[in-house]
Design a protein around this motif. Structure first.
Motif, mmCIF file in Angstrom:
data_model
loop_
_atom_site.group_PDB
_atom_site.id
_atom_site.type_symbol
_atom_site.label_atom_id
_atom_site.label_comp_id
_atom_site.label_asym_id
_atom_site.label_seq_id
_atom_site.Cartn_x
_atom_site.Cartn_y
_atom_site.Cartn_z
ATOM 1 N N LEU A 131 0.828 -1.209 0.000
ATOM 2 C CA LEU A 131 0.000 0.000 0.000
ATOM 3 C C LEU A 131 0.863 1.260 0.000
ATOM 4 O O LEU A 131 0.628 2.204 -0.766
ATOM 5 N N GLU A 180 0.951 4.296 -2.671
ATOM 6 C CA GLU A 180 0.542 5.647 -2.273
ATOM 7 C C GLU A 180 1.686 6.655 -2.358
ATOM 8 O O GLU A 180 1.461 7.833 -2.589
ATOM 9 N N ASN A 196 -0.708 8.303 -4.864
ATOM 10 C CA ASN A 196 -1.733 8.890 -4.026
ATOM 11 C C ASN A 196 -3.135 8.882 -4.644
ATOM 12 O O ASN A 196 -3.754 9.934 -4.826
ATOM 13 N N ASP A 219 -7.315 8.076 -4.888
ATOM 14 C CA ASP A 219 -8.375 8.094 -3.871
ATOM 15 C C ASP A 219 -8.743 6.668 -3.484
ATOM 16 O O ASP A 219 -8.384 5.709 -4.160
ATOM 17 N N LYS A 220 -9.458 6.562 -2.373
ATOM 18 C CA LYS A 220 -9.749 5.263 -1.772
ATOM 19 C C LYS A 220 -10.457 4.327 -2.761
ATOM 20 O O LYS A 220 -10.098 3.159 -2.902
ATOM 21 N N GLU A 221 -11.427 4.886 -3.440
ATOM 22 C CA GLU A 221 -12.251 4.071 -4.343
ATOM 23 C C GLU A 221 -11.405 3.495 -5.485
ATOM 24 O O GLU A 221 -11.455 2.298 -5.781
ATOM 25 N N SER A 222 -10.598 4.367 -6.049
ATOM 26 C CA SER A 222 -9.759 3.949 -7.161
ATOM 27 C C SER A 222 -8.715 2.921 -6.697
ATOM 28 O O SER A 222 -8.433 1.935 -7.377
ATOM 29 N N LEU A 223 -8.171 3.143 -5.499
ATOM 30 C CA LEU A 223 -7.183 2.229 -4.940
ATOM 31 C C LEU A 223 -7.793 0.844 -4.718
ATOM 32 O O LEU A 223 -7.220 -0.182 -5.108
ATOM 33 N N ASP A 224 -8.987 0.821 -4.111
ATOM 34 C CA ASP A 224 -9.646 -0.456 -3.859
ATOM 35 C C ASP A 224 -9.951 -1.175 -5.176
ATOM 36 O O ASP A 224 -9.774 -2.391 -5.282
ATOM 37 N N LYS A 241 -2.246 -6.079 0.825
ATOM 38 C CA LYS A 241 -1.890 -4.657 0.769
ATOM 39 C C LYS A 241 -0.961 -4.222 1.899
ATOM 40 O O LYS A 241 -0.222 -3.249 1.741
#
Lengths: 243, 249
Positions: A92, A96, A100, A102-107, A119
């Motif tokens: 992770l 990041e 960096n 956003d959360k949604e895109s990362l998930d 992760k």
């Protein structure tokens, strides 16, 4: 209008005995937005040099690279042959630090590469295939204008490489980006590319550009790919010498 | 496997053997110049309860901490700069060789002659002795940095601070720890000479005093306090630091 146009007139370096050696000569290439282009050529033909120039790591060349986007510095992501993850940071953190997202895109990225469970793992505990998937996530998370990939599936066993290709194409279809993918494996190129560019070596120049008209579904069958490859050899006999 | 091979038991056995040998030697020599362990322990306890030893030990520790921090931070900065810039490195390499080869005693004497018998001269003398070692170690580490990871950082637009913190520093950490360990060992030894020559407190001053009084028991008692402190620093500070930094392996 093309998305990115690349003109490299000359790239040379001096060898140990002070002789100039030309690596790239008069290479002109344009990429359309969200196009998947494979560069195919023998190893040692200067493909990595080209990618390093595009990535801004090598600035010692004559030529220009223009992006149609209005940004001052276009975002360029690079998936290296070795994953080049920071071993002292978790999966992770590695993603990041570079992008960096956003959360949604990362998930979404972690899930589509099947790495959600890993992760918080350190790269030392990942297999080569997993590390490479992390480096692909890192590149996509940046949401780049151009995504460079330097033989990212080399030295994986055949089933893993096939799975990786499948994951990459799947991700690219959901999150389209302009990809320049270097490989020396023609079957790999046929399986993924919209267009294949064949490169000659010493100095590197384009000898043939071939669009791949096969549908994405058709490419799941290895017989189709093999047949297309044989047809390429018949249509363009000059490429057989490269491979 | 026999019980004797267990590390803890081996450690106890080795310490006990050492004490026994010391006791035997002191007993057979029967001289004031080699007191027995028991006598030394008694002196140690008295010195601690009167507050003499803690007072001087604290002063020496303070000097150690100050000169060590200055030498390490300056050494890291200069070492990284030299490691990253070969031309500067060529230029300053000769300086480094000169400073590496100045005998500790010469640096101490010169500092006292030039700046007087003051605290800052004492600190400076220790720093001058330690600094070249740190620079050389960190420079080696910087030269060995992985260019692939630096390229990755550049490609993904890592800022300077981010690159330093996440890419360079973790790679330098083993070199930093090596410089710390060798540095502590070196500084401990030099700081005593510095105190002996130009200070009126600290462990070095006390040892000098005991030497003039031929008080070997006190010298040994102070030595034991010393060794204990160094071991405590190793176990309580350096080892945990190491473990924390190595957790990814």
């Amino acid at each position: 209008m093309s998305h990115i146009s690349i003109h490299i007139h000359d790239k040379s370096y001096r060898t140990a005995n002070n002789k100039a050696k030309q690596v790239i000569k008069a290479l002109h290439l344009s990429l359309h937005k969200n196009e998947f282009v494979c560069l195919v050529g023998a190893s040692g033909c200067g493909k990595t040099t080209l990618l390093n120039i595009l990535a801004g790591l090598d600035t010692d060349y004559a030529g220009e690279i223009t992006f149609s986007t209005q940004q001052l510095s276009p975002k360029i992501a690079y998936v290296f042959q070795n994953p080049r993850l920071l071993p002292w940071r978790t999966v992770l953190e590695n993603i990041e630090l570079a992008a960096n997202p956003d959360k949604e895109s990362l998930d979404f990225l972690l899930n589509s590469m099947g790495l959600m469970a890993e992760k918080d793992t350190y790269p030392a505990h990942l297999s080569l295939g997993m590390s490479r998937r992390v480096s692909i996530i890192r590149a996509f998370a940046m949401n780049p204008d151009l995504l460079l990939m330097d033989e990212p599936f080399v030295s994986l066993d055949a089933p893993t490489a096939r799975q990786m290709r499948h994951l990459l194409v799947g991700l690219w279809q959901k999150r389209p980006h302009t990809i320049l993918f270097v490989t020396h494996d023609l079957r790999e190129a046929i399986a993924m590319a919209d267009r294949i560019i064949f490169l000659d070596k010493e100095p590197m120049s384009i000898i043939r550009e071939v669009p791949i008209p096969l549908t994405r579904e058709a490419r799941n069958t290895s017989a189709v790919i093999e047949q297309f490859k044989q047809q390429l050899f018949i249509d363009y006999p000059e490429i057989t010498a490269l491979l | 496997m026999s019980i004797i091979y267990r590390p803890a038991i081996l450690a106890i056995l080795s310490i006990a053997t050492f004490l026994l040998l010391w006791q035997g030697l002191a007993y057979s020599l029967d001289s004031v110049t080699l007191p027995s362990p028991l006598v030394v322990i008694n002196v140690l306890i008295t010195e601690i309860t009167t507050g003499e030893l803690p007072h001087h030990l604290a002063i020496t520790l303070y000097r150690l901490l100050l000169s060590f921090s200055i030498a390490m931070s300056l050494g890291c900065i200069i070492g990284i700069i030299l490691g990253r810039h070969p031309q500067l490195d060529y230029f300053f390499d000769n300086w480094l060789v000169i400073f590496l080869n100045i005998p500790a005693l010469v640096a101490i004497i010169l500092c006292y002659v030039w700046f007087g018998l003051v605290e800052s001269a004492a600190i400076l003398a220790v720093v001058i002795n330690k600094l070249p070692n740190v620079i050389v170690t960190i420079r080696e580490g910087t030269r060995a940095l992985d260019p692939d990871l630096l390229d990755m950082a550049k490609c993904y637009h890592f800022s300077r601070m981010k690159t330093l913190r996440h890419v360079i520093w973790p790679q330098l950490h083993p070199f930093f720890m090596a410089a710390t360990r060798s540095g502590l060992a070196l500084i401990w030894k030099i700081i005593l000479v510095v105190e002996m020559l130009g200070r009126s407190d600290g462990m070095g001053y006390q040892l000098h005093l005991f030497f003039q009084l031929f008080d070997v028991s006190s010298i040994l008692a102070y030595t034991i306090a010393f060794i204990t402190i160094i071991q405590a620093i190793e176990l309580c500070i350096l080892k945990p630091l190491d473990r924390h930094a190595q957790r990814w392996r």
